[in-house]
Design a protein around this motif. Sequence first.
Motif, PDB file in Angstrom:
ATOM      1  N   PHE A  58      30.953-108.291 -43.989  1.00  0.00           N
ATOM      2  CA  PHE A  58      31.990-108.170 -42.810  1.00  0.00           C
ATOM      3  C   PHE A  58      31.479-107.477 -41.524  1.00  0.00           C
ATOM      4  O   PHE A  58      31.716-108.296 -40.520  1.00  0.00           O
ATOM      5  CB  PHE A  58      32.969-107.131 -43.426  1.00  0.00           C
ATOM      6  CG  PHE A  58      34.162-107.047 -42.537  1.00  0.00           C
ATOM      7  CD1 PHE A  58      35.183-108.095 -42.225  1.00  0.00           C
ATOM      8  CD2 PHE A  58      34.293-105.843 -41.565  1.00  0.00           C
ATOM      9  CE1 PHE A  58      36.210-107.561 -41.326  1.00  0.00           C
ATOM     10  CE2 PHE A  58      35.318-105.573 -40.675  1.00  0.00           C
ATOM     11  CZ  PHE A  58      36.472-106.694 -40.519  1.00  0.00           C
ATOM     12  N   ASP A  59      30.559-106.377 -41.759  1.00  0.00           N
ATOM     13  CA  ASP A  59      30.021-105.879 -40.350  1.00  0.00           C
ATOM     14  C   ASP A  59      29.054-106.810 -39.819  1.00  0.00           C
ATOM     15  O   ASP A  59      29.302-106.985 -38.471  1.00  0.00           O
ATOM     16  CB  ASP A  59      29.522-104.478 -40.807  1.00  0.00           C
ATOM     17  CG  ASP A  59      28.564-103.915 -39.638  1.00  0.00           C
ATOM     18  OD1 ASP A  59      29.340-103.819 -38.686  1.00  0.00           O
ATOM     19  OD2 ASP A  59      27.733-103.326 -39.827  1.00  0.00           O
ATOM     20  N   CYS A  60      28.404-107.640 -40.457  1.00  0.00           N
ATOM     21  CA  CYS A  60      27.250-108.484 -39.775  1.00  0.00           C
ATOM     22  C   CYS A  60      28.029-109.896 -39.288  1.00  0.00           C
ATOM     23  O   CYS A  60      27.440-110.193 -38.082  1.00  0.00           O
ATOM     24  CB  CYS A  60      26.367-108.749 -40.699  1.00  0.00           C
ATOM     25  SG  CYS A  60      24.935-109.833 -40.113  1.00  0.00           S
ATOM     26  N   PHE A  61      28.856-110.388 -40.069  1.00  0.00           N
ATOM     27  CA  PHE A  61      29.309-111.663 -39.656  1.00  0.00           C
ATOM     28  C   PHE A  61      30.519-111.838 -38.943  1.00  0.00           C
ATOM     29  O   PHE A  61      31.083-112.757 -38.150  1.00  0.00           O
ATOM     30  CB  PHE A  61      29.493-112.552 -40.891  1.00  0.00           C
ATOM     31  CG  PHE A  61      28.293-112.829 -41.704  1.00  0.00           C
ATOM     32  CD1 PHE A  61      27.153-113.466 -41.209  1.00  0.00           C
ATOM     33  CD2 PHE A  61      27.821-112.298 -43.122  1.00  0.00           C
ATOM     34  CE1 PHE A  61      26.038-113.322 -41.631  1.00  0.00           C
ATOM     35  CE2 PHE A  61      26.642-112.625 -43.539  1.00  0.00           C
ATOM     36  CZ  PHE A  61      25.679-113.235 -42.917  1.00  0.00           C
ATOM     37  N   TYR A  86      33.877-114.162 -34.564  1.00  0.00           N
ATOM     38  CA  TYR A  86      34.891-113.682 -33.450  1.00  0.00           C
ATOM     39  C   TYR A  86      34.315-114.672 -32.188  1.00  0.00           C
ATOM     40  O   TYR A  86      35.174-115.170 -31.526  1.00  0.00           O
ATOM     41  CB  TYR A  86      34.861-112.224 -33.031  1.00  0.00           C
ATOM     42  CG  TYR A  86      35.573-111.776 -31.738  1.00  0.00           C
ATOM     43  CD1 TYR A  86      36.914-111.727 -31.710  1.00  0.00           C
ATOM     44  CD2 TYR A  86      34.770-111.781 -30.510  1.00  0.00           C
ATOM     45  CE1 TYR A  86      37.656-111.546 -30.648  1.00  0.00           C
ATOM     46  CE2 TYR A  86      35.529-111.562 -29.703  1.00  0.00           C
ATOM     47  CZ  TYR A  86      36.870-111.434 -29.448  1.00  0.00           C
ATOM     48  OH  TYR A  86      37.424-110.993 -28.304  1.00  0.00           O
ATOM     49  N   ILE A  87      33.011-114.719 -32.082  1.00  0.00           N
ATOM     50  CA  ILE A  87      32.418-115.440 -30.955  1.00  0.00           C
ATOM     51  C   ILE A  87      32.758-116.715 -31.077  1.00  0.00           C
ATOM     52  O   ILE A  87      32.998-117.569 -30.220  1.00  0.00           O
ATOM     53  CB  ILE A  87      31.137-115.048 -30.709  1.00  0.00           C
ATOM     54  CG1 ILE A  87      30.893-113.598 -30.231  1.00  0.00           C
ATOM     55  CG2 ILE A  87      30.335-116.076 -29.920  1.00  0.00           C
ATOM     56  CD1 ILE A  87      29.406-113.132 -30.271  1.00  0.00           C
ATOM     57  N   TYR A 106      37.044-117.424 -31.999  1.00  0.00           N
ATOM     58  CA  TYR A 106      38.058-116.837 -31.177  1.00  0.00           C
ATOM     59  C   TYR A 106      37.662-117.101 -29.574  1.00  0.00           C
ATOM     60  O   TYR A 106      38.362-117.563 -28.703  1.00  0.00           O
ATOM     61  CB  TYR A 106      38.448-115.322 -31.329  1.00  0.00           C
ATOM     62  CG  TYR A 106      39.410-114.925 -30.359  1.00  0.00           C
ATOM     63  CD1 TYR A 106      40.858-115.258 -30.782  1.00  0.00           C
ATOM     64  CD2 TYR A 106      39.140-114.016 -29.387  1.00  0.00           C
ATOM     65  CE1 TYR A 106      41.686-114.820 -29.731  1.00  0.00           C
ATOM     66  CE2 TYR A 106      40.070-113.529 -28.349  1.00  0.00           C
ATOM     67  CZ  TYR A 106      41.525-113.955 -28.716  1.00  0.00           C
ATOM     68  OH  TYR A 106      42.437-113.536 -27.954  1.00  0.00           O
ATOM     69  N   GLN A 107      36.287-116.797 -29.210  1.00  0.00           N
ATOM     70  CA  GLN A 107      35.916-116.885 -27.752  1.00  0.00           C
ATOM     71  C   GLN A 107      35.376-118.391 -27.626  1.00  0.00           C
ATOM     72  O   GLN A 107      35.561-118.903 -26.551  1.00  0.00           O
ATOM     73  CB  GLN A 107      34.821-116.061 -27.556  1.00  0.00           C
ATOM     74  CG  GLN A 107      35.284-114.752 -27.353  1.00  0.00           C
ATOM     75  CD  GLN A 107      34.035-113.683 -27.082  1.00  0.00           C
ATOM     76  OE1 GLN A 107      32.770-114.067 -27.235  1.00  0.00           O
ATOM     77  NE2 GLN A 107      34.222-112.661 -26.650  1.00  0.00           N
ATOM     78  N   LEU A 108      35.129-119.163 -28.769  1.00  0.00           N
ATOM     79  CA  LEU A 108      34.764-120.471 -28.714  1.00  0.00           C
ATOM     80  C   LEU A 108      33.685-120.634 -27.750  1.00  0.00           C
ATOM     81  O   LEU A 108      33.496-121.605 -26.846  1.00  0.00           O
ATOM     82  CB  LEU A 108      35.853-121.413 -28.266  1.00  0.00           C
ATOM     83  CG  LEU A 108      37.148-121.408 -29.141  1.00  0.00           C
ATOM     84  CD1 LEU A 108      38.198-122.372 -28.738  1.00  0.00           C
ATOM     85  CD2 LEU A 108      36.652-122.148 -30.658  1.00  0.00           C
ATOM     86  N   ASP A 109      32.576-119.661 -27.842  1.00  0.00           N
ATOM     87  CA  ASP A 109      31.433-119.808 -26.864  1.00  0.00           C
ATOM     88  C   ASP A 109      30.157-120.024 -27.620  1.00  0.00           C
ATOM     89  O   ASP A 109      29.539-119.120 -28.226  1.00  0.00           O
ATOM     90  CB  ASP A 109      31.415-118.292 -26.219  1.00  0.00           C
ATOM     91  CG  ASP A 109      30.375-118.193 -24.961  1.00  0.00           C
ATOM     92  OD1 ASP A 109      29.427-119.134 -24.853  1.00  0.00           O
ATOM     93  OD2 ASP A 109      30.622-117.258 -24.375  1.00  0.00           O
TER      94      ASP A 109
END
Length: 111
Positions: A46-49, A54-55, A58-61
Amino acid sequence: AHSIIISIINKVYSFVAEKCTDLENHRTVHEWQSSLVIKRVSFECFDCFMPLFYIAFYQLDVVTLRAEITSLFMSDEIRRIILESILPLLQEVLLTKKLEKKSRKSLPPDL
């Protein structure tokens, strides 16, 4: 920076997970180890991935995602090189010097 934060958080959580597992009062060492592994793997995944998800979703970056993955990979490679190559080499060199110094002291002086 992300990989350093992950390492620090994982070290702290490793300690916390071990203490929590001790409080669970398992009957066997195997049960204790299994419980600890489940806690650590679930948290570390969870912490690493999570930041990567999210990037990515959610950010789609893609550019930031690529930079983050490259950073994680490179920092892990540097850590592995240090821990698996450089430290053992330094330990061997120091041990060799120590043994040479000790053997020189035990030899009788030349006349």
